[in-house]
Design a protein around this motif. Structure first.
Motif, PDB file in Angstrom:
ATOM      1  N   LEU A   1       0.829  -1.202   0.000  1.00  0.00           N
ATOM      2  CA  LEU A   1       0.000   0.000   0.000  1.00  0.00           C
ATOM      3  C   LEU A   1       0.859   1.246   0.000  1.00  0.00           C
ATOM      4  O   LEU A   1       1.938   1.284   0.564  1.00  0.00           O
ATOM      5  N   SER A   2       0.336   2.287  -0.605  1.00  0.00           N
ATOM      6  CA  SER A   2       0.953   3.596  -0.491  1.00  0.00           C
ATOM      7  C   SER A   2       0.347   4.308   0.709  1.00  0.00           C
ATOM      8  O   SER A   2      -0.606   3.840   1.310  1.00  0.00           O
TER       9      SER A   2
ATOM     10  N   ASN B   1       4.592  -4.843   9.257  1.00  0.00           N
ATOM     11  CA  ASN B   1       5.604  -4.051   8.570  1.00  0.00           C
ATOM     12  C   ASN B   1       5.008  -3.578   7.243  1.00  0.00           C
ATOM     13  O   ASN B   1       5.020  -4.295   6.249  1.00  0.00           O
ATOM     14  N   LEU B   2       4.474  -2.370   7.224  1.00  0.00           N
ATOM     15  CA  LEU B   2       3.671  -1.907   6.103  1.00  0.00           C
ATOM     16  C   LEU B   2       4.467  -1.733   4.818  1.00  0.00           C
ATOM     17  O   LEU B   2       3.887  -1.729   3.725  1.00  0.00           O
ATOM     18  N   ASP B   3       5.790  -1.583   4.916  1.00  0.00           N
ATOM     19  CA  ASP B   3       6.630  -1.422   3.728  1.00  0.00           C
ATOM     20  C   ASP B   3       7.193  -2.748   3.226  1.00  0.00           C
ATOM     21  O   ASP B   3       7.898  -2.770   2.212  1.00  0.00           O
TER      22      ASP B   3
ATOM     23  N   GLY C   1      11.808  -1.132   6.417  1.00  0.00           N
ATOM     24  CA  GLY C   1      11.128   0.118   6.145  1.00  0.00           C
ATOM     25  C   GLY C   1      10.953   0.967   7.389  1.00  0.00           C
ATOM     26  O   GLY C   1      11.642   0.783   8.401  1.00  0.00           O
ATOM     27  N   THR C   2       9.983   1.884   7.316  1.00  0.00           N
ATOM     28  CA  THR C   2       9.806   2.850   8.408  1.00  0.00           C
ATOM     29  C   THR C   2       8.357   2.999   8.874  1.00  0.00           C
ATOM     30  O   THR C   2       8.090   3.798   9.774  1.00  0.00           O
ATOM     31  N   HIS C   3       7.429   2.256   8.276  1.00  0.00           N
ATOM     32  CA  HIS C   3       6.008   2.401   8.623  1.00  0.00           C
ATOM     33  C   HIS C   3       5.490   1.100   9.237  1.00  0.00           C
ATOM     34  O   HIS C   3       5.553   0.046   8.597  1.00  0.00           O
ATOM     35  N   PHE C   4       4.971   1.208  10.468  1.00  0.00           N
ATOM     36  CA  PHE C   4       4.617   0.005  11.220  1.00  0.00           C
ATOM     37  C   PHE C   4       3.278   0.173  11.929  1.00  0.00           C
ATOM     38  O   PHE C   4       2.919   1.263  12.377  1.00  0.00           O
TER      39      PHE C   4
END
Length: 548
Positions: free
Chosen positions: A25-26, A153-155, A133-136
């Motif tokens: 996802l973006s 871990n969204l990335d 990544g950096t989005h959690f």
């Protein structure tokens, strides 16, 4: 969360592979047409026995799964192999096992609960060579026989999508069932709550793999804690969901309190603090509205008093005070204590199962909105006039550290809007509350759970109603569990899906990123919206604008 609702669905994705669809996802840079104020209502999904149904969102919105129950963890254990399923059975019912009380014909569902979204650097996982990544998105798990903490871990790709952070506390104690969560930027810890009454707890945890998890109930006490939230002073506000004794017809006496912890060192919660409970003053007698037990003189406890009527209906605001119920400088034992019992002894005011609360953005933490879920039964004799349908409250103070304030009813529930649970602000003046109304209410009213947008500028005492932006359906697994719940004593899993984890955040982990500090710009500047369709497939979704 209300207990025992029964469910089932995503396990089929293990076979078909559809779980990977839509997971990359973006952050969503577009805005839904017209903003939140332009969202329109959709009909509730009908509760038709044995029938599955998709979720329905307001026009202009769509959703994508970020994780679902059958997604295998990147670091599975025999006990916890999947995001939302334990390793104690098959993901779909095994027809070779005879259904009987205590016999598990399918794996236990673990109910990923309230979501906490963070942007963090330098996080690790099971694969030392992989960049996570950096989005959690963080969750504690409430159902099943094992509590645990996961990080989505969204990335990441599917193989690294979900990391198991912990199943044990640092002292080797098993993590209890977890309900609420938040990020404390001063302590730099995730905070999780366990809604287990006198066995309940508040846990603090580091956000990386092999998380260090510590029970801090010697500071916060034990209670049926659910919602937990910081204010700008570093205090912790906690809502308790503890149902009282049942009286009359399906009515529970008020038995849950709202708490505030004033830590002595907000950077280290283990150094103790003062725990307070909210007290509301009767406008009739001038005395505190205190807990009233069921006895010969009070056969219905505090369920049907004039004060309870004032507390759960539109009318003049009531005066509030915070009363100190425990101080670690006085109690130096370092042992956990019964916060609910101390709140009663201090004549704090009980509510009908408070669940969650948040500060309204742009108010400098002077307005706190919270809910009481009510009796979650349409036959409760307290429904009309005594809070049985549930109540949404606004607490106003001159400062978040003030000991005095005013409490008013923001919205009095009804049959179509009941069992309200999680809450999040969508912008400065729009707040979303979502239902966990129970399988019983679904059947009684013929409609499944919904999520609603309320405008803080609207006077709901005049008959206005909120916008239903989310009509939850029922996935195949939840439908199956619902049907199995009536067979030979039922199964261990809940039935219908439940809405939980509604969460808007830009992921800022700093002190200026706590919920309520910034005005959300939903779908812009990194602000994202998540929710979890608990039970059944245990799917966690991200809502975004629909480009179509």
């Amino acid at each position: 969360m209300a207990k025992k609702t029964r469910s089932r669905v995503v396990a089929t994705a293990v076979v078909t592979g559809v779980i990977g669809v839509g997971l990359a996802l973006s952050s969503g840079a577009a805005d839904a047409s017209g903003g939140v104020a332009a969202w329109s209502s959709v009909p509730a999904v009908t509760d038709a026995r044995g029938v599955t149904a998709p979720n329905v969102l307001s026009p202009g919105l769509t959703e994508h799964p970020v994780a679902q129950g059958s997604l295998r963890l990147e670091n599975p254990t025999d006990q916890v192999p999947y995001y939302g399923y334990l390793g104690d059975g098959t993901l779909l019912p095994d027809p070779g096992i005879k259904q009987a009380p205590g016999v598990k014909i399918e794996a236990g569902k673990t109910e990923p609960d309230k979501n906490t979204y963070l942007r963090l650097s330098g996080q690790h996982g099971a694969d030392a060579s992989y960049s996570y990544g950096t989005h959690f998105l963080f969750q504690g798990h409430e159902g099943g026989e094992a509590g645990y903490i996961t990080r989505v871990n969204l990335d990441a790709d599917q193989a690294h999508r979900v990391t198991l952070l912990a199943t044990k506390e640092t002292d080797g104690t098993s993590i209890p069932a977890i309900d609420g969560s938040t990020w404390d930027p001063w302590a730099k810890r995730l905070l999780f709550t366990s809604e287990e009454g006198t066995a309940g707890a508040v846990l603090q945890a580091t956000p990386d793999i092999n998380s260090k998890v510590q029970d801090i109930s010697f500071v916060t006490g034990r209670a049926g804690y659910e919602g937990i939230q910081n204010d700008s002073a570093g205090n912790l506000w906690m809502a308790e969901d503890s149902g009282g004794a049942t009286v009359a017809t399906k009515t529970k006496i008020p038995n849950s309190f709202v708490y505030r912890l004033i830590p002595y060192d907000k950077h280290d919660l283990t150094k103790g603090g003062r725990l307070q409970a909210l007290q509301v003053v009767s406008r009739r007698s001038g005395s505190p509205i205190a807990f009233q037990n069921v006895d010969g003189a009070h056969p219905t406890g505090g369920a049907f008093t004039d004060d309870e009527k004032d507390l759960t209906n539109y009318g003049p605001a009531l005066t509030t005070h915070w009363v100190t119920i425990h101080d670690t400088k006085t109690d130096t034992s370092g042992k956990a204590f019964d916060a609910n019992a101390l709140a009663k002894a201090a004549k704090a005011t009980p509510f009908k199962r408070t669940e969650n609360g948040q500060f309204r953005p742009g108010t400098d933490f002077r307005e706190f909105y919270f809910d009481a879920t009510g009796d979650t039964n349409t036959t409760s004799t307290a429904n009309d006039g005594y809070g049985g349908w549930g109540t949404l409250y606004k607490l106003t103070q001159s400062d978040p550290r003030s000991d005095d304030g005013k409490l008013s009813v923001f919205y009095a529930g009804d049959k179509a809007h009941t069992g309200i649970d999680n809450v999040t602000f969508l912008d400065r003046t729009h707040v979303a509350f979502v239902e966990d109304a129970s399988d019983t209410v679904h059947t009684q009213r013929g409609a499944l759970d919904s999520g609603y947008v309320f405008a803080t500028t609207t006077d709901y005492s005049r008959g206005a109603q909120p916008v239903r932006f989310l009509a939850e359906g029922r996935d195949p697994s939840a439908t199956l569990d619902n049907m199995l719940s009536s067979v030979n004593g039922g199964i261990q899993n809940d039935g219908d899906n439940e809405i939980t984890g509604i969460h808007v955040s830009d992921g800022d982990p700093g002190t200026h990123g706590i919920l309520g500090a910034k005005v959300p710009r939903l779908f812009r500047d990194g602000w994202r919206l998540f929710w979890t369709q608990q039970h059944g497939d245990n799917t966690t979704w991200e809502i975004t604008p629909d480009d179509k």
